[in-house]
Design an enzyme around this catalytic site. Structure first.
Site, PDB file in Angstrom:
ATOM      1  N   GLU A  85       0.829  -1.221   0.000  1.00 32.82           N
ATOM      2  CA  GLU A  85       0.000   0.000   0.000  1.00 32.82           C
ATOM      3  C   GLU A  85       0.856   1.262   0.000  1.00 32.82           C
ATOM      4  O   GLU A  85       1.706   1.441   0.884  1.00 32.82           O
ATOM      5  CB  GLU A  85      -0.920  -0.008   1.233  1.00 32.82           C
ATOM      6  CG  GLU A  85      -1.906   1.136   1.220  1.00 32.82           C
ATOM      7  CD  GLU A  85      -2.877   1.105   2.406  1.00 32.82           C
ATOM      8  OE1 GLU A  85      -3.072   0.030   3.011  1.00 32.82           O
ATOM      9  OE2 GLU A  85      -3.426   2.172   2.723  1.00 32.82           O
ATOM     10  N   LYS A 280      -6.969  -0.766  11.617  1.00 29.14           N
ATOM     11  CA  LYS A 280      -6.412  -1.205  10.324  1.00 29.14           C
ATOM     12  C   LYS A 280      -5.173  -0.374  10.017  1.00 29.14           C
ATOM     13  O   LYS A 280      -4.151  -0.881   9.547  1.00 29.14           O
ATOM     14  CB  LYS A 280      -7.467  -1.069   9.226  1.00 29.14           C
ATOM     15  CG  LYS A 280      -7.057  -1.571   7.856  1.00 29.14           C
ATOM     16  CD  LYS A 280      -6.282  -0.575   7.024  1.00 29.14           C
ATOM     17  CE  LYS A 280      -5.915  -1.154   5.655  1.00 29.14           C
ATOM     18  NZ  LYS A 280      -4.997  -0.273   4.905  1.00 29.14           N
ATOM     19  N   ASP A 296       4.213 -14.333  11.279  1.00 25.02           N
ATOM     20  CA  ASP A 296       2.910 -14.782  10.796  1.00 25.02           C
ATOM     21  C   ASP A 296       1.875 -13.677  11.012  1.00 25.02           C
ATOM     22  O   ASP A 296       1.385 -13.488  12.122  1.00 25.02           O
ATOM     23  CB  ASP A 296       2.552 -16.055  11.591  1.00 25.02           C
ATOM     24  CG  ASP A 296       1.267 -16.704  11.142  1.00 25.02           C
ATOM     25  OD1 ASP A 296       0.411 -16.004  10.569  1.00 25.02           O
ATOM     26  OD2 ASP A 296       1.104 -17.910  11.391  1.00 25.02           O
ATOM     27  N   HIS A 393      -2.269  10.672   0.645  1.00 26.01           N
ATOM     28  CA  HIS A 393      -2.421   9.334   0.082  1.00 26.01           C
ATOM     29  C   HIS A 393      -2.447   9.400  -1.451  1.00 26.01           C
ATOM     30  O   HIS A 393      -1.776   8.633  -2.124  1.00 26.01           O
ATOM     31  CB  HIS A 393      -3.708   8.692   0.605  1.00 26.01           C
ATOM     32  CG  HIS A 393      -3.829   7.260   0.256  1.00 26.01           C
ATOM     33  ND1 HIS A 393      -3.211   6.280   0.988  1.00 26.01           N
ATOM     34  CD2 HIS A 393      -4.456   6.640  -0.762  1.00 26.01           C
ATOM     35  CE1 HIS A 393      -3.469   5.116   0.437  1.00 26.01           C
ATOM     36  NE2 HIS A 393      -4.224   5.305  -0.628  1.00 26.01           N
TER      37      HIS A 393
HETATM   38  P1  NDP Z   1       9.905 -23.406  14.778  1.00 22.48           P
HETATM   39  O1  NDP Z   1       9.315 -24.661  15.268  1.00 22.48           O
HETATM   40  O2  NDP Z   1      10.384 -23.343  13.374  1.00 22.48           O
HETATM   41  O3  NDP Z   1      11.150 -23.029  15.680  1.00 22.48           O
HETATM   42  C1  NDP Z   1      11.055 -22.861  17.083  1.00 22.48           C
HETATM   43  C2  NDP Z   1      12.030 -23.786  17.750  1.00 22.48           C
HETATM   44  O4  NDP Z   1      13.360 -23.292  17.598  1.00 22.48           O
HETATM   45  C3  NDP Z   1      11.813 -23.836  19.224  1.00 22.48           C
HETATM   46  O5  NDP Z   1      10.746 -24.655  19.571  1.00 22.48           O
HETATM   47  C4  NDP Z   1      13.162 -24.337  19.703  1.00 22.48           C
HETATM   48  O6  NDP Z   1      13.189 -25.756  19.576  1.00 22.48           O
HETATM   49  C5  NDP Z   1      14.143 -23.756  18.678  1.00 22.48           C
HETATM   50  N1  NDP Z   1      14.944 -22.626  19.186  1.00 22.48           N
HETATM   51  C6  NDP Z   1      16.248 -22.380  18.867  1.00 22.48           C
HETATM   52  N2  NDP Z   1      16.697 -21.272  19.468  1.00 22.48           N
HETATM   53  C7  NDP Z   1      15.692 -20.778  20.192  1.00 22.48           C
HETATM   54  C8  NDP Z   1      15.533 -19.624  21.038  1.00 22.48           C
HETATM   55  N3  NDP Z   1      16.533 -18.765  21.259  1.00 22.48           N
HETATM   56  N4  NDP Z   1      14.345 -19.401  21.617  1.00 22.48           N
HETATM   57  C9  NDP Z   1      13.316 -20.236  21.409  1.00 22.48           C
HETATM   58  N5  NDP Z   1      13.389 -21.345  20.637  1.00 22.48           N
HETATM   59  C10 NDP Z   1      14.562 -21.619  20.018  1.00 22.48           C
HETATM   60  O7  NDP Z   1       8.942 -22.131  14.962  1.00 22.48           O
HETATM   61  P2  NDP Z   1       7.739 -21.832  15.937  1.00 22.48           P
HETATM   62  O8  NDP Z   1       7.388 -22.976  16.794  1.00 22.48           O
HETATM   63  O9  NDP Z   1       8.042 -20.547  16.611  1.00 22.48           O
HETATM   64  O10 NDP Z   1       6.533 -21.650  14.918  1.00 22.48           O
HETATM   65  C11 NDP Z   1       6.431 -20.560  14.072  1.00 22.48           C
HETATM   66  C12 NDP Z   1       5.722 -20.976  12.811  1.00 22.48           C
HETATM   67  O11 NDP Z   1       4.556 -21.735  13.093  1.00 22.48           O
HETATM   68  C13 NDP Z   1       5.267 -19.808  12.004  1.00 22.48           C
HETATM   69  O12 NDP Z   1       5.801 -19.950  10.707  1.00 22.48           O
HETATM   70  C14 NDP Z   1       3.757 -19.942  11.967  1.00 22.48           C
HETATM   71  O13 NDP Z   1       3.249 -19.498  10.737  1.00 22.48           O
HETATM   72  C15 NDP Z   1       3.518 -21.396  12.180  1.00 22.48           C
HETATM   73  N6  NDP Z   1       2.269 -21.844  12.774  1.00 22.48           N
HETATM   74  C16 NDP Z   1       1.367 -20.972  13.351  1.00 22.48           C
HETATM   75  C17 NDP Z   1       0.195 -21.438  13.889  1.00 22.48           C
HETATM   76  C18 NDP Z   1      -0.718 -20.434  14.539  1.00 22.48           C
HETATM   77  O14 NDP Z   1      -0.332 -19.305  14.759  1.00 22.48           O
HETATM   78  N7  NDP Z   1      -1.950 -20.794  14.888  1.00 22.48           N
HETATM   79  C19 NDP Z   1      -0.149 -22.858  13.878  1.00 22.48           C
HETATM   80  C20 NDP Z   1       0.900 -23.686  13.324  1.00 22.48           C
HETATM   81  C21 NDP Z   1       2.034 -23.174  12.785  1.00 22.48           C
HETATM   82  P3  NDP Z   1      14.024 -26.675  20.616  1.00 22.48           P
HETATM   83  O15 NDP Z   1      13.647 -26.220  21.977  1.00 22.48           O
HETATM   84  O16 NDP Z   1      13.589 -28.038  20.284  1.00 22.48           O
HETATM   85  O17 NDP Z   1      15.475 -26.382  20.298  1.00 22.48           O
END
Ligand code: NDP
Length: 438
Positions: A85, A280, A296, A393
């Site tokens: 936009e 918005k 997201d 705009h």
């Molecule tokens: P990921 O699962 O890709 O990554 C997160 C993982 O990274 C953590 O669980 C952890 O795993 C690891 N990690 C490494 N470093 C860190 C840190 N410093 N802090 C925290 N975790 C770390 O991503 P998300 O679980 O965050 O999910 C995001 C995605 O999910 C988005 O793309 C979204 O679109 C999608 N999504 C959204 C939904 C919704 O909003 N309703 C539903 C389903 C999916 P570990 O502890 O094992 O190392």
């Protein structure tokens, strides 16, 4: 008459393109050319993008701009914004520059708690269920330990699990309402994995519970899923200054301007038709940063609008006040975002944007996004209560109209000069273009 297709996902990319172009477009050859013209010339990079989603046939470009001069808690940022936009990036930049000279933005993170729920149906005695839950709570936690160990090492993990009786709203409906800290991750996958484990433990323990009747043992888990409503993952961003520094324009005194700003926000607080558009505008700023950082925007949007309605009426996410000679304007918004996970380490532009933002933690990113939303709202409302929104705009939209009508560089130059002193309207631009082309 169009026919359905079986096994579309199994087709190669070029077969998919062939099929869609042949069956759904007027000019298949031209359609294929358009789709292919948006492919990345680096085939590895293209493959990376292809694999983000399913049935990929091309890339959908979005412009990415920079809004510089954001002074946030005394640190200067240039904020990348991905948005289609016109005028949003200009408005954010204008507000950033204005407040940079007046102390900048102050932010506070009020909480970082995420939420997930196991929704289940139980036909039986509620107090027996509560006793059962109290008994199995340590097991729920210990059986999820294999999932939570590394998050705990980072200082996060499961905060609490609470049993909620929702039977007054829906017959036999209960839930495990669970709270989490997910550090730099948005947390969807971590939370959903924990919830599915809780559901397994819940079903297993119910079946084995000696005090449950056969019916009570058969409690039915309906679903286990995170909530995008995160009212305790909350950030506040604020600007404030002495009223006499609100000298945005010669047309209105600073005090009148401050009072109009407060009134405009008060209207957005009580009038949902206005509040939706007001918010918005806020999301123009926030979503652009959410997209640029690979987060997201659907999750953010859903959570923000639910928060805007938390008191029973949809209302403004920003607030304004005059206290003596001081004007303050602030936003409070839930933002569950990540700087790890999802696309953040995959998309090269996202990686670059996080570098431009000085490698923020998730908590820092929440603050930057809230500031972008506040800046956007300040710019929009200040235009609305002074010159009106269309002047700025339409000036920004002028280039879109010219491009739509294939204006040459020379025509653009002449028309831009003309509209420095004339009001931009769609018809006005066309007339000017027609005159030039006569
Ligand atoms: P990921 O699962 O890709 O990554 C997160 C993982 O990274 C953590 O669980 C952890 O795993 C690891 N990690 C490494 N470093 C860190 C840190 N410093 N802090 C925290 N975790 C770390 O991503 P998300 O679980 O965050 O999910 C995001 C995605 O999910 C988005 O793309 C979204 O679109 C999608 N999504 C959204 C939904 C919704 O909003 N309703 C539903 C389903 C999916 P570990 O502890 O094992 O190392």
């Amino acid at each position: 008459m169009k026919k359905p297709i079986a096994g579309f996902s199994k087709l190669s990319k070029s077969e998919k393109i062939e099929w869609i172009a042949a069956n759904y477009t007027q000019n298949p050859k031209e359609s294929k050319k358009i789709l292919e013209s948006y492919w990345n010339s680096d085939s590895q990079l293209q493959q990376l993008h292809d694999e983000f989603i399913e049935n990929t046939i091309s890339n959908f470009y979005m412009p990415m701009g920079i809004a510089p001069n954001f002074l946030i808690n005394d640190r200067l940022y240039a904020i990348p914004m991905a948005i289609e936009e016109s005028s949003v990036v200009a408005a954010a930049s204008k507000a950033a520059k204005f407040w940079e000279g007046r102390g900048g933005f102050r932010t506070t993170v009020l909480g970082t708690e995420k939420v997930g729920q196991v929704h289940f149906m139980y036909q039986g005695n509620a107090s027996k269920l509560l006793d059962f839950f109290k008994n199995i709570k340590p097991t729920l936690l210990s059986e999820a330990e294999h999932l939570t160990q590394s998050m705990q090492k980072r200082g996060g993990g499961i905060k609490d699990i609470v049993l909620k009786d929702k039977t007054s709203e829906l017959l036999n409906y209960y839930q495990l309402h669970c709270t989490f800290e997910t550090q730099d991750a948005m947390g969807a996958n971590f939370i959903n994995s924990c919830l599915e484990q809780f559901a397994e433990t819940l079903k297993k323990e119910a079946l084995a519970h000696p005090d449950f009747s056969e019916q009570e043992k058969q409690l039915e888990v309906v679903m286990s899923i995170l909530s995008n409503y995160v009212p305790n993952c909350l950030v506040k961003a604020e600007v404030r200054c002495p009223i006499d520094q609100l000298d945005l324009t010669q047309d209105i005194s600073p005090r009148d301007f401050a009072e109009k700003m407060v009134r405009a926000v008060e209207i957005a607080k009580v009038e949902p038709y206005r509040a939706v558009t007001h918010n918005k505008g806020i999301m123009n700023g926030i979503d652009a940063v959410v997209l640029a950082t690979g987060n997201d925007f659907r999750a953010i949007e859903a959570g923000a609008h639910a928060y805007a309605a938390k008191d029973g009426t949809y209302s403004s996410l920003t607030h304004a006040r005059i206290e003596g000679d001081v004007f303050s304007f602030w936003i409070e918004i839930p933002l569950a975002v990540g700087t790890v996970g999802g696309l953040t380490k995959l998309h090269p532009l996202v990686k670059l944007n996080l570098e431009i933002l000085q490698q923020p933690s998730a908590v820092e990113l929440m603050q930057i996004m809230a500031v972008a939303g506040l800046a956007q709202n300040f710019a929009a409302v200040s235009s609305l209560v002074t010159t009106g929104i269309q002047k700025g705009h339409m000036k920004m939209h002028l280039m879109n109209i010219l491009n739509q009508h294939n204006a040459t560089d020379k025509e653009k130059e002449a028309i831009l000069a003309h509209f420095k002193t004339h009001t931009v309207t769609h018809r006005g631009v066309l007339n000017a273009l027609e005159n030039l082309r006569k």
